[in-house]
Design a protein around this motif. Sequence first.
Motif, PDB file in Angstrom:
ATOM      1  N   CYS A   1       0.834  -1.212   0.000  1.00  0.00           N
ATOM      2  CA  CYS A   1       0.000   0.000   0.000  1.00  0.00           C
ATOM      3  C   CYS A   1       0.865   1.258   0.000  1.00  0.00           C
ATOM      4  CB  CYS A   1      -0.882   0.029   1.229  1.00  0.00           C
ATOM      5  SG  CYS A   1      -1.991  -1.364   1.326  1.00  0.00           S
TER       6      CYS A   1
ATOM      7  N   HIS B   1      -5.695  -1.777  -7.429  1.00  0.00           N
ATOM      8  CA  HIS B   1      -5.323  -1.985  -6.031  1.00  0.00           C
ATOM      9  C   HIS B   1      -6.417  -1.466  -5.084  1.00  0.00           C
ATOM     10  CE1 HIS B   1      -2.807  -2.413  -2.458  1.00  0.00           C
ATOM     11  NE2 HIS B   1      -3.273  -1.220  -2.099  1.00  0.00           N
TER      12      HIS B   1
ATOM     13  N   CYS C   1      -8.294  -3.389  -2.083  1.00  0.00           N
ATOM     14  CA  CYS C   1      -7.744  -3.131  -0.751  1.00  0.00           C
ATOM     15  C   CYS C   1      -8.640  -2.140   0.001  1.00  0.00           C
ATOM     16  CB  CYS C   1      -6.323  -2.571  -0.897  1.00  0.00           C
ATOM     17  SG  CYS C   1      -5.619  -2.026   0.654  1.00  0.00           S
TER      18      CYS C   1
ATOM     19  N   CYS D   1      -6.873   1.087   1.448  1.00  0.00           N
ATOM     20  CA  CYS D   1      -6.548   2.116   0.458  1.00  0.00           C
ATOM     21  C   CYS D   1      -7.814   2.783  -0.061  1.00  0.00           C
ATOM     22  CB  CYS D   1      -5.731   1.537  -0.690  1.00  0.00           C
ATOM     23  SG  CYS D   1      -4.006   1.330  -0.197  1.00  0.00           S
TER      24      CYS D   1
HETATM   25 ZN   LIG Z   1      -3.751  -0.921  -0.145  1.00  0.00          ZN
END
Ligand SMILES: [Zn+2]
Lengths: 85, 238
Positions: free
Chosen positions: A5, A31, A35, A38
């Motif tokens: 991250c 991503h 995630c 994030c």
């Molecule tokens: Zn992430």
Amino acid sequence: MPKKCSDYIQDLNDYLDGEISPELCEEIDKHVGECKNCRLMVDSMKMTVKLCREGKSEELPVQLQDKLTSLLKKRWDEKFKSSQK
Amino acid sequence: MVRAVGDFTTLRRLKISFVYISESRLYFFLNHFPPILGLMSERELIARAKAGDFSAFSALIDKHKSRIYGLARKLAGNDQDAEDIMQDTFLKAIDKIGQFRGEAAFGTWLYSIALNEGRSLLSKQKWTELQPVEAYLPSGGSSDMHSEQAARLFDWKDPHKLLEQEELRAIIDNAIAELPYQYRVAFLLRYSEELSIKEISELIGESVAATKSRVLRARLALRDTLSSSFEVKYAKKV
Ligand SMILES: [Zn+2]
């Protein structure tokens, strides 16, 4: 080695402000889609800027305008009178 | 034949719209500025101001005073300091008008004076030093270090729905006021004044890379402060 991250952090502003290459944009999109951390990060970074932009427009109050004009006139006269001597 | 008629109509339309635009423009100027000064370019006004014409200087200031006040208000976070920054900016502009060479736009020149005035006036303020960038990062599970120091992450939802408008405004103003001055400047110029990174870097005399990093850190720090305030406030509301 897969990216972490924190590897994306330097590019997050450019990503959010749309100033990034299409390839990197796609990579970060992917991503962020996978995630949760994030995603929360990106959403709250967006909201941070949105909230700060919302503030009322700061119009100059009328009484301040009058005060400013007389203050500037005074300084102006001092400057240009003294330079004419 | 048909085509010729078509062309003629287009021409007439163009002509009519041209006359309409210039009339409305003239109308706008006559209503908003003193007749002659209002039609002068910034360059002409500056030349006249340098020669000692106060009304030309006033006309220049009129164009920029609301923006400078708005910037000062956001930089200072309160009315009194904002007023001082604005006044000092324009007084300094009088003192230095002879040095203005026109390399930058007049508005940019005023910005740079305002930022300096702001720095000297607000230097007495106390602000929180920023943490290392890692402290603002999401922890991202086992692959990331620094997880004990990671950013506060929770779903903000829509703060407008959970907080009163005034309460929300106070939280935001406080969060901005807590940023160290150079970070506050970078953030506000980017997202309030909508300047580009390049414009900001020229204004603050830093490289593009350093400017980018400053804007990013400011945004992360601000996000973090807001996050902890929202967490406390939301918890109370539930
Ligand atoms: Zn992430």
